[in-house]
Design an enzyme around this catalytic site. Sequence first.
Site, PDB file in Angstrom:
ATOM      1  N   ASP A 127      21.411 -37.328  11.837  1.00 23.25           N
ATOM      2  CA  ASP A 127      21.962 -37.366  10.419  1.00 23.25           C
ATOM      3  C   ASP A 127      22.395 -39.023  10.633  1.00 23.25           C
ATOM      4  O   ASP A 127      23.328 -39.442  11.130  1.00 23.25           O
ATOM      5  CB  ASP A 127      22.612 -36.944   9.814  1.00 23.25           C
ATOM      6  CG  ASP A 127      22.893 -37.043   8.108  1.00 23.25           C
ATOM      7  OD1 ASP A 127      23.392 -36.187   7.737  1.00 23.25           O
ATOM      8  OD2 ASP A 127      22.629 -38.122   7.923  1.00 23.25           O
ATOM      9  N   ARG A 129      22.970 -41.155   8.143  1.00 24.15           N
ATOM     10  CA  ARG A 129      23.543 -41.867   6.879  1.00 24.15           C
ATOM     11  C   ARG A 129      25.081 -42.103   6.840  1.00 24.15           C
ATOM     12  O   ARG A 129      25.661 -41.520   7.542  1.00 24.15           O
ATOM     13  CB  ARG A 129      23.415 -40.502   5.633  1.00 24.15           C
ATOM     14  CG  ARG A 129      22.149 -40.328   5.246  1.00 24.15           C
ATOM     15  CD  ARG A 129      22.211 -39.107   4.152  1.00 24.15           C
ATOM     16  NE  ARG A 129      22.187 -37.940   4.927  1.00 24.15           N
ATOM     17  CZ  ARG A 129      22.263 -36.738   4.407  1.00 24.15           C
ATOM     18  NH1 ARG A 129      21.950 -36.725   3.187  1.00 24.15           N
ATOM     19  NH2 ARG A 129      21.960 -35.669   4.990  1.00 24.15           N
TER      20      ARG A 129
HETATM   21  N1  LIG Z   1      14.816 -37.042   8.953  1.00 25.28           N
HETATM   22  C1  LIG Z   1      14.610 -35.925   8.118  1.00 25.28           C
HETATM   23  N2  LIG Z   1      14.959 -36.025   7.028  1.00 25.28           N
HETATM   24  C2  LIG Z   1      14.936 -35.113   6.121  1.00 25.28           C
HETATM   25  C3  LIG Z   1      14.058 -33.993   6.536  1.00 25.28           C
HETATM   26  N3  LIG Z   1      13.886 -33.156   5.441  1.00 25.28           N
HETATM   27  C4  LIG Z   1      14.779 -33.778   4.463  1.00 25.28           C
HETATM   28  N4  LIG Z   1      15.152 -34.662   5.028  1.00 25.28           N
HETATM   29  C5  LIG Z   1      16.029 -35.831   4.003  1.00 25.28           C
HETATM   30  O1  LIG Z   1      17.372 -35.206   4.074  1.00 25.28           O
HETATM   31  C6  LIG Z   1      17.920 -35.963   2.886  1.00 25.28           C
HETATM   32  C7  LIG Z   1      18.552 -34.582   1.993  1.00 25.28           C
HETATM   33  O2  LIG Z   1      19.627 -34.171   2.897  1.00 25.28           O
HETATM   34  P1  LIG Z   1      19.617 -32.506   3.068  1.00 25.28           P
HETATM   35  O3  LIG Z   1      20.157 -32.409   4.233  1.00 25.28           O
HETATM   36  O4  LIG Z   1      18.481 -32.085   2.401  1.00 25.28           O
HETATM   37  O5  LIG Z   1      20.715 -31.945   2.267  1.00 25.28           O
HETATM   38  P2  LIG Z   1      22.300 -33.066   2.085  1.00 25.28           P
HETATM   39  O6  LIG Z   1      21.953 -34.147   0.998  1.00 25.28           O
HETATM   40  O7  LIG Z   1      22.538 -33.678   3.597  1.00 25.28           O
HETATM   41  O8  LIG Z   1      23.218 -31.937   1.647  1.00 25.28           O
HETATM   42  P3  LIG Z   1      23.467 -31.292   0.184  1.00 25.28           P
HETATM   43  O9  LIG Z   1      24.299 -32.264  -0.501  1.00 25.28           O
HETATM   44  O10 LIG Z   1      23.984 -30.075   0.408  1.00 25.28           O
HETATM   45  O11 LIG Z   1      21.942 -31.298  -0.303  1.00 25.28           O
HETATM   46  C8  LIG Z   1      16.978 -36.749   2.082  1.00 25.28           C
HETATM   47  O12 LIG Z   1      17.104 -38.084   2.560  1.00 25.28           O
HETATM   48  C9  LIG Z   1      15.584 -36.196   2.815  1.00 25.28           C
HETATM   49  O13 LIG Z   1      14.575 -37.088   2.868  1.00 25.28           O
HETATM   50  C10 LIG Z   1      13.508 -33.620   7.730  1.00 25.28           C
HETATM   51  O14 LIG Z   1      13.124 -32.763   8.260  1.00 25.28           O
HETATM   52  N5  LIG Z   1      13.865 -34.801   8.687  1.00 25.28           N
END
Ligand SMILES: Nc1nc2c(ncn2[C@@H]2O[C@H](COP(=O)(O)OP(=O)(O)OP(=O)(O)O)[C@@H](O)[C@H]2O)c(=O)[nH]1
Length: 197
Positions: A127, A129
């Site tokens: 992650d 971010r």
């Molecule tokens: N690198 C990558 N990013 C993903 C994948 N699936 C979703 N994402 C990204 O993950 C982000 C969303 O994060 P999530 O992990 O779904 O959820 P979160 O935002 O961390 O947590 P919540 O607040 O509970 O939704 C978005 O930027 C999506 O584009 C994947 O398989 N790989």
Amino acid sequence: MSSVTRMANSKLPTPWGTFTLIGFEEKGTGKDHAALVMGNIDDGQPVLGRIHSECLTGDALFSLRCDCGFQLQAALENIAKEGRGILLYVRQEGRGIGLLNKIHAYHLQDQGKDTVEANVELGFAADMRDYTICADMLHSLGVKQMKLMTNNPRKVKAMENFGIEVVERVPLQEGRNPFNEGYLDTKAGKLGHMLKS
Ligand SMILES: Nc1nc2c(ncn2[C@@H]2O[C@H](COP(=O)(O)OP(=O)(O)OP(=O)(O)O)[C@@H](O)[C@H]2O)c(=O)[nH]1
Ligand SMILES: [Zn+2]
């Protein structure tokens, strides 16, 4: 010193009610981010809110591979029901690796890797971010306490680290289906998400 500059705002009518759309520009990168606001959020009372990371596939292309689109809709509905709240739409596609790299990651997942293994194989952390810009957007809008709609403890911790008090974590479990249950289980198992399977 804030990492973002507030640039513009307008009305944004949605099926759940009319929000105020506020545009921000990230200093340095020039990237644009948005906030959808309803009601009075700078009165010092806890604000129902969500930090939503951009997911083009889930948010706009009806993907069943993840839960993002379902969460986006549920979060806006919840804020409209409360009549007050904020959704930050943060341009951190792919947990910060961008759309094209996410498609590469999806391709690896089509070959059997999980969402964390795929990122790592591409040379990224699980992650990528950083939530500084989210805290700065919230500070600029006068938000001090939040009821944060998320299953991700890292978001709660990040807000606390930036001085935004999370008085309540509101679970946001939406859209589980056969195409995303592996992804959701990996998030719970490897990324610490609080998700009941
Ligand atoms: N690198 C990558 N990013 C993903 C994948 N699936 C979703 N994402 C990204 O993950 C982000 C969303 O994060 P999530 O992990 O779904 O959820 P979160 O935002 O961390 O947590 P919540 O607040 O509970 O939704 C978005 O930027 C999506 O584009 C994947 O398989 N790989
Ligand atoms: Zn998604």
